[in-house]
Design a protein around this motif. Structure first.
Motif, PDB file in Angstrom:
ATOM      1  N   LEU A   1      -1.892  -2.486  -1.738  1.00  0.00           N
ATOM      2  CA  LEU A   1      -1.057  -3.169  -0.745  1.00  0.00           C
ATOM      3  C   LEU A   1       0.404  -2.740  -0.832  1.00  0.00           C
ATOM      4  O   LEU A   1       1.093  -2.632   0.186  1.00  0.00           O
ATOM      5  CB  LEU A   1      -1.155  -4.688  -0.928  1.00  0.00           C
ATOM      6  N   LEU A   2       0.875  -2.486  -2.046  1.00  0.00           N
ATOM      7  CA  LEU A   2       2.266  -2.071  -2.218  1.00  0.00           C
ATOM      8  C   LEU A   2       2.545  -0.717  -1.575  1.00  0.00           C
ATOM      9  O   LEU A   2       3.678  -0.430  -1.184  1.00  0.00           O
ATOM     10  CB  LEU A   2       2.642  -2.032  -3.704  1.00  0.00           C
ATOM     11  N   SER A   3       1.498   0.116  -1.450  1.00  0.00           N
ATOM     12  CA  SER A   3       1.673   1.426  -0.814  1.00  0.00           C
ATOM     13  C   SER A   3       1.941   1.292   0.683  1.00  0.00           C
ATOM     14  O   SER A   3       2.483   2.212   1.298  1.00  0.00           O
ATOM     15  CB  SER A   3       0.423   2.298  -1.027  1.00  0.00           C
ATOM     16  N   SER A   4       1.544   0.165   1.249  1.00  0.00           N
ATOM     17  CA  SER A   4       1.764  -0.039   2.687  1.00  0.00           C
ATOM     18  C   SER A   4       3.036  -0.829   2.959  1.00  0.00           C
ATOM     19  O   SER A   4       3.405  -1.045   4.113  1.00  0.00           O
ATOM     20  CB  SER A   4       0.559  -0.776   3.307  1.00  0.00           C
ATOM     21  N   ALA A   5       3.721  -1.274   1.903  1.00  0.00           N
ATOM     22  CA  ALA A   5       4.958  -2.051   2.057  1.00  0.00           C
ATOM     23  C   ALA A   5       6.145  -1.205   1.621  1.00  0.00           C
ATOM     24  O   ALA A   5       6.099  -0.544   0.586  1.00  0.00           O
ATOM     25  CB  ALA A   5       4.884  -3.327   1.229  1.00  0.00           C
ATOM     26  N   THR A   6       7.189  -1.219   2.419  1.00  0.00           N
ATOM     27  CA  THR A   6       8.366  -0.406   2.104  1.00  0.00           C
ATOM     28  C   THR A   6       9.580  -1.244   1.707  1.00  0.00           C
ATOM     29  O   THR A   6      10.399  -0.802   0.908  1.00  0.00           O
ATOM     30  CB  THR A   6       8.743   0.477   3.312  1.00  0.00           C
ATOM     31  N   GLU A   7       9.707  -2.441   2.257  1.00  0.00           N
ATOM     32  CA  GLU A   7      10.864  -3.280   1.969  1.00  0.00           C
ATOM     33  C   GLU A   7      10.681  -4.018   0.647  1.00  0.00           C
ATOM     34  O   GLU A   7       9.570  -4.463   0.320  1.00  0.00           O
ATOM     35  CB  GLU A   7      11.091  -4.278   3.097  1.00  0.00           C
ATOM     36  N   THR A   8      11.780  -4.184  -0.088  1.00  0.00           N
ATOM     37  CA  THR A   8      11.721  -4.838  -1.394  1.00  0.00           C
ATOM     38  C   THR A   8      11.231  -6.276  -1.284  1.00  0.00           C
ATOM     39  O   THR A   8      10.420  -6.734  -2.101  1.00  0.00           O
ATOM     40  CB  THR A   8      13.113  -4.823  -2.067  1.00  0.00           C
ATOM     41  N   VAL A   9      11.703  -6.994  -0.280  1.00  0.00           N
ATOM     42  CA  VAL A   9      11.306  -8.402  -0.121  1.00  0.00           C
ATOM     43  C   VAL A   9       9.806  -8.524   0.109  1.00  0.00           C
ATOM     44  O   VAL A   9       9.138  -9.379  -0.497  1.00  0.00           O
ATOM     45  CB  VAL A   9      12.073  -9.061   1.053  1.00  0.00           C
ATOM     46  N   SER A  10       9.262  -7.678   0.965  1.00  0.00           N
ATOM     47  CA  SER A  10       7.823  -7.736   1.237  1.00  0.00           C
ATOM     48  C   SER A  10       7.019  -7.368  -0.008  1.00  0.00           C
ATOM     49  O   SER A  10       5.953  -7.932  -0.265  1.00  0.00           O
ATOM     50  CB  SER A  10       7.456  -6.802   2.399  1.00  0.00           C
TER      51      SER A  10
END
Length: 287
Positions: free
Chosen positions: A202-211
């Motif tokens: 899931l982290l690979s699909s998230a770019t923003e630090t908050v997300s």
């Protein structure tokens, strides 16, 4: 590898590459399965390319940093022990449990359970051997355990000194972790490893630090609230109990650690890496 296997692998690699490029060309920010898979394989390869000394040091750092979750767990438990019963307290721990994971993952230290699926994917993609996988796993586990033990030795001294918690708190938490029978710990650890593998995906699909922080919080808080066994933070919890209490014996520590590590490895390697990889490969046209 036979000629047919080489052709099949070439088709798979091409499909992953094309899928990633198509996703980048799209106006949508949503990543495709192929792009996430490519990112995961590349990230896993980066870890393989590091020197063993670098891997062990980064893993040891992760073991130390995960100890901050344990510091907060014990402090919260001790602070609220006169307000809530133990059953409620073990649920409330879910609010502070993710802190160490956030520090480790955003700080890019190497945590075994978060790296399990990452390190397995290059093997499935025939970029690395099974032997190299077990070798790098051993380095990561060694570093994580050493770091956790050092942090445990620090916290069982500083906690009572600062009156953050007492030795009874340490014993209660350790007994809670080791109480289930061996098969329960093993299955529980598989589920925890599965969640940690999904976390990496899931982290690979998230770019923003908050997300990314929100994803880490949701996954790790779920593990804590449900009582799933995580081998690395569990190492700190059980080792601390073994050092400070006669109720936790060395065999209890070995039993927990062995089956928690095995379960976490299976959860990440099989239920995330293998299934996600095969789900993509089965859709590849090799004709």
């Amino acid at each position: 590898m036979t000629k047919q296997e080489e052709q099949t692998q070439h088709h798979i690699d091409s499909e992953i590459h094309d899928s990633a490029n198509d996703s980048k060309k799209s106006a949508s920010t949503k990543k495709s399965h192929g792009e996430i898979l490519k990112d995961q394989i590349c990230e896993g390869q980066e870890t393989y390319n590091k020197k063993p000394s670098s891997i062990i040091l980064s893993s040891m750092t992760a073991g130390l940093e995960i100890g901050f979750s344990y510091l907060l767990i014990c402090s919260l438990f001790y602070f609220l022990k006169d307000t809530f019963d133990n059953t409620t307290l073990f649920k409330l721990i879910a609010f502070v449990y993710p802190v160490g994971f956030i520090l480790v993952i955003l700080g890019q230290s190497i945590l075994f359970t978060e790296q399990t699926s990452l390190l397995t994917l290059p093997v499935l993609n025939r970029k690395r051997s099974v032997k190299s996988l077990f070798k790098i796993w051993s380095h990561v586990i060694l570093g994580n355990l050493i770091g956790g033990i050092l942090m445990a030795l620090t916290l069982i001294w500083i906690g009572p000194q600062l009156k953050l918690f007492d030795l009874n708190t340490i014993e209660t938490i350790a007994k809670h972790v080791t109480k289930p029978d061996t098969i329960t710990i093993f299955i529980s650890a598989i589920l925890a490893g599965w969640l940690m593998g999904l976390l990496s995906w899931l982290l690979s699909s998230a770019t923003e630090t908050v997300s990314r922080i929100i994803i880490i919080f949701i996954i790790t808080a779920t593990m804590s609230f449900t009582g799933l066994h995580h081998s690395i933070i569990g190492n700190v919890e059980v080792f601390s109990g073994m050092i400070t209490s006669e109720s936790i014996q060395f065999l209890d520590y070995i039993r927990f650690q062995s089956f928690a590590l095995l379960g976490n490895a299976i959860g990440g390697a099989f239920f995330v890496a293998l299934l996600k990889y095969r789900a993509f490969v089965y859709n590849v046209d090799i004709n």
